[in-house]
Scaffold this motif. Sequence first.
Motif, PDB file in Angstrom:
ATOM      1  N   ARG A 112     -13.708  48.038 -20.526  1.00  0.00           N
ATOM      2  CA  ARG A 112     -13.029  46.864 -21.677  1.00  0.00           C
ATOM      3  C   ARG A 112     -11.978  47.602 -22.332  1.00  0.00           C
ATOM      4  O   ARG A 112     -10.964  47.090 -22.578  1.00  0.00           O
ATOM      5  N   ARG A 113     -12.078  48.638 -22.901  1.00  0.00           N
ATOM      6  CA  ARG A 113     -11.036  49.558 -23.345  1.00  0.00           C
ATOM      7  C   ARG A 113     -10.009  49.750 -22.474  1.00  0.00           C
ATOM      8  O   ARG A 113      -8.790  49.379 -22.993  1.00  0.00           O
ATOM      9  N   ILE A 114     -10.200  50.042 -21.235  1.00  0.00           N
ATOM     10  CA  ILE A 114      -9.142  50.217 -20.274  1.00  0.00           C
ATOM     11  C   ILE A 114      -8.449  48.902 -20.196  1.00  0.00           C
ATOM     12  O   ILE A 114      -6.969  48.893 -20.161  1.00  0.00           O
ATOM     13  N   ASP A 115      -9.025  47.707 -20.038  1.00  0.00           N
ATOM     14  CA  ASP A 115      -8.526  46.388 -19.859  1.00  0.00           C
ATOM     15  C   ASP A 115      -7.625  46.024 -21.145  1.00  0.00           C
ATOM     16  O   ASP A 115      -6.422  45.771 -20.876  1.00  0.00           O
ATOM     17  N   ALA A 116      -8.091  46.430 -22.277  1.00  0.00           N
ATOM     18  CA  ALA A 116      -7.162  46.071 -23.516  1.00  0.00           C
ATOM     19  C   ALA A 116      -5.896  47.058 -23.663  1.00  0.00           C
ATOM     20  O   ALA A 116      -4.922  46.293 -23.923  1.00  0.00           O
ATOM     21  N   GLU A 117      -6.230  48.283 -23.169  1.00  0.00           N
ATOM     22  CA  GLU A 117      -5.074  49.039 -23.394  1.00  0.00           C
ATOM     23  C   GLU A 117      -4.055  48.840 -22.226  1.00  0.00           C
ATOM     24  O   GLU A 117      -2.885  48.748 -22.526  1.00  0.00           O
ATOM     25  N   ASP A 143      -6.778  61.920 -23.187  1.00  0.00           N
ATOM     26  CA  ASP A 143      -7.261  62.085 -24.751  1.00  0.00           C
ATOM     27  C   ASP A 143      -7.696  60.519 -25.281  1.00  0.00           C
ATOM     28  O   ASP A 143      -8.689  60.496 -26.091  1.00  0.00           O
ATOM     29  N   LEU A 144      -7.097  59.483 -24.580  1.00  0.00           N
ATOM     30  CA  LEU A 144      -7.666  58.067 -24.812  1.00  0.00           C
ATOM     31  C   LEU A 144      -8.837  57.913 -24.200  1.00  0.00           C
ATOM     32  O   LEU A 144     -10.044  57.364 -25.131  1.00  0.00           O
ATOM     33  N   LEU A 145      -9.486  58.351 -23.356  1.00  0.00           N
ATOM     34  CA  LEU A 145     -10.794  58.277 -22.568  1.00  0.00           C
ATOM     35  C   LEU A 145     -11.674  59.030 -23.260  1.00  0.00           C
ATOM     36  O   LEU A 145     -12.634  58.481 -23.792  1.00  0.00           O
ATOM     37  N   ALA A 146     -11.420  60.285 -23.606  1.00  0.00           N
ATOM     38  CA  ALA A 146     -12.340  61.140 -24.343  1.00  0.00           C
ATOM     39  C   ALA A 146     -12.548  60.489 -25.773  1.00  0.00           C
ATOM     40  O   ALA A 146     -13.692  60.706 -26.072  1.00  0.00           O
ATOM     41  N   GLY A 147     -11.703  59.824 -26.245  1.00  0.00           N
ATOM     42  CA  GLY A 147     -11.873  59.225 -27.715  1.00  0.00           C
ATOM     43  C   GLY A 147     -12.858  58.112 -27.487  1.00  0.00           C
ATOM     44  O   GLY A 147     -13.747  58.001 -28.444  1.00  0.00           O
ATOM     45  N   TRP A 148     -12.592  57.246 -26.457  1.00  0.00           N
ATOM     46  CA  TRP A 148     -13.696  56.056 -26.546  1.00  0.00           C
ATOM     47  C   TRP A 148     -14.876  56.783 -26.121  1.00  0.00           C
ATOM     48  O   TRP A 148     -16.032  55.884 -26.270  1.00  0.00           O
ATOM     49  N   PRO A 156      -9.799  61.449 -14.821  1.00  0.00           N
ATOM     50  CA  PRO A 156     -11.264  60.981 -14.594  1.00  0.00           C
ATOM     51  C   PRO A 156     -11.357  59.616 -14.641  1.00  0.00           C
ATOM     52  O   PRO A 156     -10.628  58.933 -15.038  1.00  0.00           O
ATOM     53  N   THR A 157     -12.711  58.992 -14.325  1.00  0.00           N
ATOM     54  CA  THR A 157     -12.910  57.535 -14.448  1.00  0.00           C
ATOM     55  C   THR A 157     -14.294  57.712 -14.475  1.00  0.00           C
ATOM     56  O   THR A 157     -15.117  58.247 -13.798  1.00  0.00           O
ATOM     57  N   VAL A 158     -14.820  56.578 -15.428  1.00  0.00           N
ATOM     58  CA  VAL A 158     -16.335  56.148 -15.575  1.00  0.00           C
ATOM     59  C   VAL A 158     -16.264  54.727 -15.602  1.00  0.00           C
ATOM     60  O   VAL A 158     -15.382  54.148 -16.315  1.00  0.00           O
ATOM     61  N   ASP A 178     -27.896  52.769 -19.947  1.00  0.00           N
ATOM     62  CA  ASP A 178     -27.176  53.447 -20.464  1.00  0.00           C
ATOM     63  C   ASP A 178     -25.814  53.800 -19.854  1.00  0.00           C
ATOM     64  O   ASP A 178     -24.736  53.680 -20.513  1.00  0.00           O
ATOM     65  N   ILE A 179     -26.122  54.151 -18.474  1.00  0.00           N
ATOM     66  CA  ILE A 179     -24.936  54.268 -17.721  1.00  0.00           C
ATOM     67  C   ILE A 179     -23.933  52.961 -17.807  1.00  0.00           C
ATOM     68  O   ILE A 179     -22.760  53.062 -17.797  1.00  0.00           O
ATOM     69  N   ASP A 180     -24.673  51.893 -17.645  1.00  0.00           N
ATOM     70  CA  ASP A 180     -24.196  50.704 -17.238  1.00  0.00           C
ATOM     71  C   ASP A 180     -23.285  50.300 -18.825  1.00  0.00           C
ATOM     72  O   ASP A 180     -22.030  49.741 -18.754  1.00  0.00           O
ATOM     73  N   ARG A 181     -23.801  50.380 -19.908  1.00  0.00           N
ATOM     74  CA  ARG A 181     -23.540  50.235 -21.197  1.00  0.00           C
ATOM     75  C   ARG A 181     -22.181  51.019 -21.460  1.00  0.00           C
ATOM     76  O   ARG A 181     -21.125  50.710 -21.864  1.00  0.00           O
ATOM     77  N   ILE A 182     -22.176  52.325 -21.035  1.00  0.00           N
ATOM     78  CA  ILE A 182     -21.155  53.197 -21.410  1.00  0.00           C
ATOM     79  C   ILE A 182     -20.051  52.496 -20.425  1.00  0.00           C
ATOM     80  O   ILE A 182     -18.734  52.666 -21.042  1.00  0.00           O
ATOM     81  N   ALA A 183     -20.302  52.381 -18.805  1.00  0.00           N
ATOM     82  CA  ALA A 183     -19.137  52.035 -18.248  1.00  0.00           C
ATOM     83  C   ALA A 183     -18.541  50.745 -18.554  1.00  0.00           C
ATOM     84  O   ALA A 183     -17.127  50.705 -18.553  1.00  0.00           O
ATOM     85  N   SER A 184     -19.413  49.891 -19.039  1.00  0.00           N
ATOM     86  CA  SER A 184     -18.916  48.559 -19.485  1.00  0.00           C
ATOM     87  C   SER A 184     -17.802  48.630 -20.623  1.00  0.00           C
ATOM     88  O   SER A 184     -16.650  47.999 -20.824  1.00  0.00           O
ATOM     89  N   HIS A 185     -18.168  49.698 -21.628  1.00  0.00           N
ATOM     90  CA  HIS A 185     -17.501  49.934 -22.850  1.00  0.00           C
ATOM     91  C   HIS A 185     -16.022  50.361 -22.327  1.00  0.00           C
ATOM     92  O   HIS A 185     -15.028  50.140 -22.861  1.00  0.00           O
ATOM     93  N   VAL A 186     -16.190  51.347 -21.492  1.00  0.00           N
ATOM     94  CA  VAL A 186     -14.802  52.078 -21.165  1.00  0.00           C
ATOM     95  C   VAL A 186     -13.928  51.020 -20.249  1.00  0.00           C
ATOM     96  O   VAL A 186     -12.725  51.070 -20.618  1.00  0.00           O
TER      97      VAL A 186
END
Length: 161
Positions: A123-128, A24-29, A150-152, A113-121
């Motif tokens: 950073r969010r994983i890091d903060a959480e 749910d967390l990953l899907a939200g991001w 899953p992971t990206v 786009d792949i790099d942008r999405i992955a970087s975003h995820v």
Amino acid sequence: MNYHTSYAFAASPDVVLSVMNDLDLLAGWLAEDLPLTRASDGTLTARFPTDGGDNVWRYRVELGRNPLELSWTPVPEPQGCPGRAVIRALPVGGSVIDVRLGIPVALRTQIADIDRIASHVLRRIDAEAERRQVNGTDSPGCGAVLSNPPTVASRGGNVST
């Protein structure tokens, strides 16, 4: 074409993995860039928008050779981006994730786009993960936990052909 990236976390490998297990967390991001849903057969469905319309892929996510390794395989093959993520402890504390993706030739123009999405995820994983480590909890919040998460991933990734 192959894509590889690494990202260092202050949190321990177990805490990072617990965040990656929270669908749910990953899907939200990823809601805007790469919507994820879980099917009743245990596969994940990912929608990757392209100029020619959405690519819709299903993945089977499995634990790797060790408990901190995940791999995902498109179902049916060879559609989608197969990949693998390995989390390991750093000697100075914290952890690092190494992510490798197989990028179909048709998506090579989408690497930014792949790099942008992955970087975003990442950073969010890091903060959480940092939040969970500071609070002394490594269990997911209110999200649904995947038995095979899953992971990206990406942060300044490398592309090779």
